[in-house]
Motif scaffolding. Structure first.
Motif, PDB file in Angstrom:
ATOM      1  N   VAL A  22       0.987  -1.393  -0.012  1.00 14.00           N
ATOM      2  CA  VAL A  22       0.119  -0.022   0.023  1.00 14.00           C
ATOM      3  C   VAL A  22       0.848   1.294  -0.044  1.00 14.00           C
ATOM      4  O   VAL A  22       1.989   1.397   0.752  1.00 14.00           O
ATOM      5  N   TYR A  23       0.712   2.009  -0.967  1.00 14.50           N
ATOM      6  CA  TYR A  23       1.487   3.386  -1.038  1.00 14.50           C
ATOM      7  C   TYR A  23       0.853   4.459  -0.431  1.00 14.50           C
ATOM      8  O   TYR A  23      -0.540   4.719  -0.567  1.00 14.50           O
ATOM      9  N   PHE A  24       1.704   5.482   0.116  1.00 11.60           N
ATOM     10  CA  PHE A  24       1.111   6.642   0.844  1.00 11.60           C
ATOM     11  C   PHE A  24       1.763   8.001   0.273  1.00 11.60           C
ATOM     12  O   PHE A  24       2.953   7.949  -0.129  1.00 11.60           O
ATOM     13  N   ASN A  29      -1.660   9.386   6.018  1.00 13.05           N
ATOM     14  CA  ASN A  29      -2.143   7.908   6.427  1.00 13.05           C
ATOM     15  C   ASN A  29      -3.381   7.611   5.740  1.00 13.05           C
ATOM     16  O   ASN A  29      -4.496   8.253   6.520  1.00 13.05           O
ATOM     17  N   THR A  30      -3.394   7.227   4.801  1.00 11.36           N
ATOM     18  CA  THR A  30      -4.757   6.919   4.206  1.00 11.36           C
ATOM     19  C   THR A  30      -4.573   5.305   3.498  1.00 11.36           C
ATOM     20  O   THR A  30      -3.473   5.126   2.910  1.00 11.36           O
ATOM     21  N   LEU A  31      -5.701   4.616   3.324  1.00  7.79           N
ATOM     22  CA  LEU A  31      -5.704   3.252   2.937  1.00  7.79           C
ATOM     23  C   LEU A  31      -6.391   3.290   1.522  1.00  7.79           C
ATOM     24  O   LEU A  31      -7.728   3.192   1.595  1.00  7.79           O
ATOM     25  N   PRO A  32      -5.790   3.397   0.627  1.00  7.61           N
ATOM     26  CA  PRO A  32      -6.558   3.188  -0.650  1.00  7.61           C
ATOM     27  C   PRO A  32      -6.965   1.800  -1.029  1.00  7.61           C
ATOM     28  O   PRO A  32      -6.157   0.922  -0.970  1.00  7.61           O
ATOM     29  N   VAL A  33      -8.160   1.552  -1.219  1.00 11.68           N
ATOM     30  CA  VAL A  33      -8.729   0.330  -1.174  1.00 11.68           C
ATOM     31  C   VAL A  33      -9.485   0.264  -2.586  1.00 11.68           C
ATOM     32  O   VAL A  33     -10.295   0.989  -2.968  1.00 11.68           O
ATOM     33  N   ASP A  34      -9.186  -0.885  -3.505  1.00  7.94           N
ATOM     34  CA  ASP A  34      -9.937  -1.278  -4.686  1.00  7.94           C
ATOM     35  C   ASP A  34     -10.200  -2.576  -4.554  1.00  7.94           C
ATOM     36  O   ASP A  34     -10.228  -3.454  -3.376  1.00  7.94           O
ATOM     37  N   THR A  35     -10.974  -3.004  -5.636  1.00  6.42           N
ATOM     38  CA  THR A  35     -11.762  -4.417  -5.699  1.00  6.42           C
ATOM     39  C   THR A  35     -10.818  -5.479  -5.357  1.00  6.42           C
ATOM     40  O   THR A  35     -11.052  -6.480  -4.561  1.00  6.42           O
ATOM     41  N   ALA A  36      -9.467  -5.381  -6.022  1.00  4.60           N
ATOM     42  CA  ALA A  36      -8.616  -6.357  -6.098  1.00  4.60           C
ATOM     43  C   ALA A  36      -8.031  -6.584  -4.413  1.00  4.60           C
ATOM     44  O   ALA A  36      -7.864  -7.786  -3.813  1.00  4.60           O
ATOM     45  N   PHE A  81      -1.863   2.204  11.537  1.00  7.68           N
ATOM     46  CA  PHE A  81      -3.119   2.631  10.895  1.00  7.68           C
ATOM     47  C   PHE A  81      -3.667   1.588   9.868  1.00  7.68           C
ATOM     48  O   PHE A  81      -4.856   1.082   9.965  1.00  7.68           O
ATOM     49  N   VAL A  82      -2.867   0.857   9.166  1.00  4.82           N
ATOM     50  CA  VAL A  82      -3.319  -0.217   8.282  1.00  4.82           C
ATOM     51  C   VAL A  82      -3.590  -1.330   9.259  1.00  4.82           C
ATOM     52  O   VAL A  82      -4.660  -2.162   8.611  1.00  4.82           O
ATOM     53  N   LYS A  83      -2.909  -1.729  10.293  1.00  8.56           N
ATOM     54  CA  LYS A  83      -3.563  -2.806  10.925  1.00  8.56           C
ATOM     55  C   LYS A  83      -4.997  -2.467  11.361  1.00  8.56           C
ATOM     56  O   LYS A  83      -5.659  -3.411  11.445  1.00  8.56           O
ATOM     57  N   ASN A  84      -5.219  -1.266  11.869  1.00  6.45           N
ATOM     58  CA  ASN A  84      -6.602  -1.003  12.606  1.00  6.45           C
ATOM     59  C   ASN A  84      -7.529  -1.195  11.444  1.00  6.45           C
ATOM     60  O   ASN A  84      -8.700  -1.589  11.406  1.00  6.45           O
ATOM     61  N   GLU A  85      -7.222  -0.762  10.082  1.00  2.88           N
ATOM     62  CA  GLU A  85      -8.069  -0.878   8.841  1.00  2.88           C
ATOM     63  C   GLU A  85      -8.391  -2.139   8.656  1.00  2.88           C
ATOM     64  O   GLU A  85      -9.543  -2.614   8.208  1.00  2.88           O
ATOM     65  N   LEU A  86      -7.418  -3.001   8.713  1.00  3.52           N
ATOM     66  CA  LEU A  86      -7.573  -4.554   8.513  1.00  3.52           C
ATOM     67  C   LEU A  86      -8.343  -5.237   9.631  1.00  3.52           C
ATOM     68  O   LEU A  86      -9.150  -6.026   9.331  1.00  3.52           O
ATOM     69  N   ALA A  87      -8.057  -4.817  10.726  1.00  2.05           N
ATOM     70  CA  ALA A  87      -8.985  -5.148  11.849  1.00  2.05           C
ATOM     71  C   ALA A  87     -10.725  -4.846  11.722  1.00  2.05           C
ATOM     72  O   ALA A  87     -11.553  -5.586  11.775  1.00  2.05           O
ATOM     73  N   ALA A  88     -10.689  -3.640  11.105  1.00  2.00           N
ATOM     74  CA  ALA A  88     -12.107  -3.093  10.897  1.00  2.00           C
ATOM     75  C   ALA A  88     -12.829  -3.908   9.595  1.00  2.00           C
ATOM     76  O   ALA A  88     -13.743  -4.126   9.521  1.00  2.00           O
ATOM     77  N   MET A  89     -11.880  -4.593   8.840  1.00  2.00           N
ATOM     78  CA  MET A  89     -12.443  -5.569   7.547  1.00  2.00           C
ATOM     79  C   MET A  89     -12.757  -6.671   8.113  1.00  2.00           C
ATOM     80  O   MET A  89     -13.198  -7.640   7.397  1.00  2.00           O
ATOM     81  N   GLY A  90     -12.232  -7.009   9.516  1.00  3.09           N
ATOM     82  CA  GLY A  90     -12.751  -8.320  10.025  1.00  3.09           C
ATOM     83  C   GLY A  90     -11.679  -9.283  10.253  1.00  3.09           C
ATOM     84  O   GLY A  90     -11.860 -10.467  10.749  1.00  3.09           O
ATOM     85  N   ARG A 120       7.338   5.121   0.196  1.00  7.64           N
ATOM     86  CA  ARG A 120       6.326   5.556   1.120  1.00  7.64           C
ATOM     87  C   ARG A 120       5.291   4.410   1.161  1.00  7.64           C
ATOM     88  O   ARG A 120       4.274   4.584   0.480  1.00  7.64           O
ATOM     89  N   ARG A 121       5.682   3.382   2.025  1.00  6.14           N
ATOM     90  CA  ARG A 121       4.595   2.363   1.724  1.00  6.14           C
ATOM     91  C   ARG A 121       4.345   1.453   3.155  1.00  6.14           C
ATOM     92  O   ARG A 121       5.006   1.587   3.870  1.00  6.14           O
ATOM     93  N   VAL A 122       3.346   0.526   3.040  1.00  4.60           N
ATOM     94  CA  VAL A 122       3.443  -0.499   4.092  1.00  4.60           C
ATOM     95  C   VAL A 122       3.346  -1.724   3.261  1.00  4.60           C
ATOM     96  O   VAL A 122       2.416  -1.780   2.278  1.00  4.60           O
ATOM     97  N   SER A 123       3.760  -2.618   3.707  1.00  7.63           N
ATOM     98  CA  SER A 123       3.784  -4.045   3.188  1.00  7.63           C
ATOM     99  C   SER A 123       3.088  -5.104   4.268  1.00  7.63           C
ATOM    100  O   SER A 123       3.148  -5.096   5.106  1.00  7.63           O
ATOM    101  N   ILE A 124       2.339  -5.758   3.322  1.00  2.17           N
ATOM    102  CA  ILE A 124       1.295  -6.559   4.118  1.00  2.17           C
ATOM    103  C   ILE A 124       1.732  -7.933   3.649  1.00  2.17           C
ATOM    104  O   ILE A 124       1.656  -8.354   2.397  1.00  2.17           O
ATOM    105  N   GLN A 125       1.846  -9.076   4.644  1.00  3.06           N
ATOM    106  CA  GLN A 125       2.054 -10.304   4.264  1.00  3.06           C
ATOM    107  C   GLN A 125       1.891 -11.411   5.054  1.00  3.06           C
ATOM    108  O   GLN A 125       2.000 -11.194   6.366  1.00  3.06           O
ATOM    109  N   LEU A 126       1.258 -12.445   4.707  1.00  2.00           N
ATOM    110  CA  LEU A 126       0.882 -13.493   5.635  1.00  2.00           C
ATOM    111  C   LEU A 126       2.122 -14.398   5.919  1.00  2.00           C
ATOM    112  O   LEU A 126       3.025 -14.378   4.980  1.00  2.00           O
ATOM    113  N   GLN A 127       2.249 -14.713   7.063  1.00  2.00           N
ATOM    114  CA  GLN A 127       3.493 -15.492   7.517  1.00  2.00           C
ATOM    115  C   GLN A 127       3.144 -16.957   7.727  1.00  2.00           C
ATOM    116  O   GLN A 127       2.219 -17.365   8.057  1.00  2.00           O
TER     117      GLN A 127
END
Length: 127
Positions: A22-24, A29-36, A81-90, A120-127
């Motif tokens: 996710v780029y900033f 701090n904003t989370l651009p969300v698209d369908t993908a 911020f991204v963690k909180n947004e992901l938590a809000a997504m369930g 200017r990014r956040v990387s999201i990855q499953l471990q």
């Protein structure tokens, strides 16, 4: 047919482990969300529900503009911020680990506008 669906299923699951970025904008701090992205998060949410012992890592980064300490804090704030947004997504916040790297580990050259934008990014990855 069972073998084909098994391979497709594995390919879909393998895709979940590819990092998402996710780029900033500068200092934002904003989370651009698209369908993908939404589809990816829905699949991650289901996978994590079925694998309670696994985690999703969220790592924030900045470009090299400004004070290093402020950039470190900004990267931590972006990841949180991204963690909180992901938590809000369930996604369970207990399964999300967030951290910041500041201007360390740039993805691109900080000497160009394009490079700084990629850093200017956040990387999201499953471990």
């Amino acid at each position: 047919i069972g073998g084909i669906s098994m391979k497709l299923s594995n390919a879909i699951e393998d895709d979940l482990f590819e990092p998402r970025t996710v780029y900033f904008n500068t200092g934002k701090n904003t989370l651009p969300v698209d369908t993908a992205f939404t589809n990816y998060i829905e699949r991650v949410k289901i996978w994590l529900q079925n694998h309670a012992d696994k985690k999703l890592t969220v790592t924030g980064y900045t470009d090299n503009v400004g004070d290093a300490d402020k950039n470190m804090q900004l990267s931590v704030n972006r990841a949180a911020f991204v963690k909180n947004e992901l938590a809000a997504m369930g996604i369970s916040s207990l399964q999300i680990e967030s951290s910041g790297k500041g201007m360390n580990e740039p993805a691109a050259d900080n000497n160009t506008n394009e490079g700084r934008a990629k850093n200017r990014r956040v990387s999201i990855q499953l471990q």
